[in-house]
Design a protein around this motif. Structure first.
Motif, PDB file in Angstrom:
ATOM      1  N   LYS A  26       0.840  -1.206   0.000  1.00 45.61           N
ATOM      2  CA  LYS A  26       0.000   0.000   0.000  1.00 45.61           C
ATOM      3  C   LYS A  26       0.872   1.252   0.000  1.00 45.61           C
ATOM      4  O   LYS A  26       0.673   2.171  -0.801  1.00 45.61           O
ATOM      5  N   TRP A  47       4.085   1.511  -0.713  1.00 44.52           N
ATOM      6  CA  TRP A  47       4.979   1.574  -1.868  1.00 44.52           C
ATOM      7  C   TRP A  47       4.242   2.007  -3.135  1.00 44.52           C
ATOM      8  O   TRP A  47       4.686   2.880  -3.861  1.00 44.52           O
ATOM      9  N   LYS A  48       3.075   1.384  -3.395  1.00 50.51           N
ATOM     10  CA  LYS A  48       2.321   1.669  -4.626  1.00 50.51           C
ATOM     11  C   LYS A  48       1.742   3.076  -4.642  1.00 50.51           C
ATOM     12  O   LYS A  48       1.709   3.723  -5.690  1.00 50.51           O
ATOM     13  N   THR A  49       1.237   3.531  -3.491  1.00 52.53           N
ATOM     14  CA  THR A  49       0.612   4.865  -3.471  1.00 52.53           C
ATOM     15  C   THR A  49       1.651   5.948  -3.172  1.00 52.53           C
ATOM     16  O   THR A  49       1.323   7.128  -3.173  1.00 52.53           O
ATOM     17  N   ARG A  50       2.871   5.546  -2.906  1.00 54.50           N
ATOM     18  CA  ARG A  50       3.951   6.465  -2.530  1.00 54.50           C
ATOM     19  C   ARG A  50       3.518   7.331  -1.349  1.00 54.50           C
ATOM     20  O   ARG A  50       3.864   8.505  -1.283  1.00 54.50           O
ATOM     21  N   SER A  51       2.729   6.757  -0.460  1.00 54.33           N
ATOM     22  CA  SER A  51       2.195   7.548   0.646  1.00 54.33           C
ATOM     23  C   SER A  51       1.872   6.671   1.856  1.00 54.33           C
ATOM     24  O   SER A  51       1.402   5.547   1.707  1.00 54.33           O
ATOM     25  N   CYS A  52       2.102   7.200   3.033  1.00 54.98           N
ATOM     26  CA  CYS A  52       1.731   6.472   4.246  1.00 54.98           C
ATOM     27  C   CYS A  52       0.620   7.213   4.980  1.00 54.98           C
ATOM     28  O   CYS A  52       0.484   7.092   6.203  1.00 54.98           O
ATOM     29  N   THR A  88       4.531  12.429   3.606  1.00 50.72           N
ATOM     30  CA  THR A  88       3.122  12.016   3.560  1.00 50.72           C
ATOM     31  C   THR A  88       2.639  11.493   4.918  1.00 50.72           C
ATOM     32  O   THR A  88       1.464  11.143   5.072  1.00 50.72           O
ATOM     33  N   GLU A  99      -8.950   4.089   4.771  1.00 48.58           N
ATOM     34  CA  GLU A  99      -9.023   3.621   3.385  1.00 48.58           C
ATOM     35  C   GLU A  99      -9.299   2.122   3.408  1.00 48.58           C
ATOM     36  O   GLU A  99      -8.929   1.427   4.355  1.00 48.58           O
ATOM     37  N   THR A 108      -6.291   0.003   4.061  1.00 52.12           N
ATOM     38  CA  THR A 108      -5.883   0.059   5.472  1.00 52.12           C
ATOM     39  C   THR A 108      -6.775  -0.850   6.306  1.00 52.12           C
ATOM     40  O   THR A 108      -6.302  -1.521   7.231  1.00 52.12           O
TER      41      THR A 108
END
Lengths: 212, 10
Positions: A22, A24-29, A85, A145, A148
């Protein structure tokens, strides 16, 4: 090894992979509690010290190494790579309120008063409550999300499946560990409210949104 | 309570 234990471990592994992918793919935490992830890293580190002192099986060693590596990779993604992020303003759970009672309890209720055993006990108690900053964050923002929530569901299911494993082992192997059982039940109970929302909302295609 | 040293779970 029995089916419940295996399913529990798979569920645990799945949770960790979902979270890593999640981020890595969305480049966001966004929406992920860095504090919970720090507590999990502390959990694995203190529990798996026996990696160097006690060989159980290839499976056991492999899984421990994977959990440690994935946990540190997650920390790196949140606090270094995608730091911008990280939702710090919503990650406000005071973890000292967890660390203090966990430390006291592990010094009082343990199998043996040795350093490695107390650290193992500490990790078991800490793991039981490590998700609280994340659940607090979800309740604070009022939503999570879908990905999540899948992560949380897999992570919560893991200890629930371990309870079935402990029941099985009690009857089949006359084996039981009261510390792990007590902490595992507490850990699973903490997810109950989330499980209810997950089943009634996320599985029906709705967003996980808490009532205002 | 069973003694430590032999934790075989993850």
């Amino acid at each position: 090894m029995n089916i419940f234990r295996l399913l529990g471990d798979v569920s645990h592994l799945l949770a960790i992979i979902i979270l890593l992918l999640k981020i890595w793919k969305t480049r966001s935490c966004a929406g992920i509690s860095g504090k919970s992830q720090l507590l999990f890293a502390l959990t694995y580190t203190t529990r798996y010290l026996d990696l160097v002192t006690n060989f159980v099986s290839v499976y056991n060693t492999f899984m421990k190494v994977v959990f440690l590596a994935a946990s540190y990779a997650t920390i790196w993604l949140i606090y270094m790579k995608f730091r911008a992020t990280y939702d710090q303003n919503h990650d406000t759970f005071r973890i000292e309120f967890l660390l203090l009672p966990v430390t006291i309890l592990s010094l009082v209720a343990n199998h043996e008063f040795t350093l490695i055993e107390i650290l193992w006990t500490w990790s078991i108690y800490l793991e039981a409550v490590a998700i609280l900053p994340q659940l607090f964050m979800v309740s604070k923002t009022g939503e999570a999300e879908s990905i999540t929530s899948h992560y949380l569901f897999a992570l919560g299911s893991y200890r629930g499946l371990y309870i079935l494993n402990w029941i099985y082992r009690y009857y089949m192997e006359s084996y039981y560990d009261l510390i792990a059982i007590f902490a595992g039940i507490l850990q699973t109970v903490l997810y109950c409210d989330f499980f209810y929302l997950y089943i009634t909302k996320v599985l029906r295609g709705q967003r996980l949104q808490l009532p205002a | 309570l069973r003694g430590g040293a032999g934790h075989d779970e993850l």
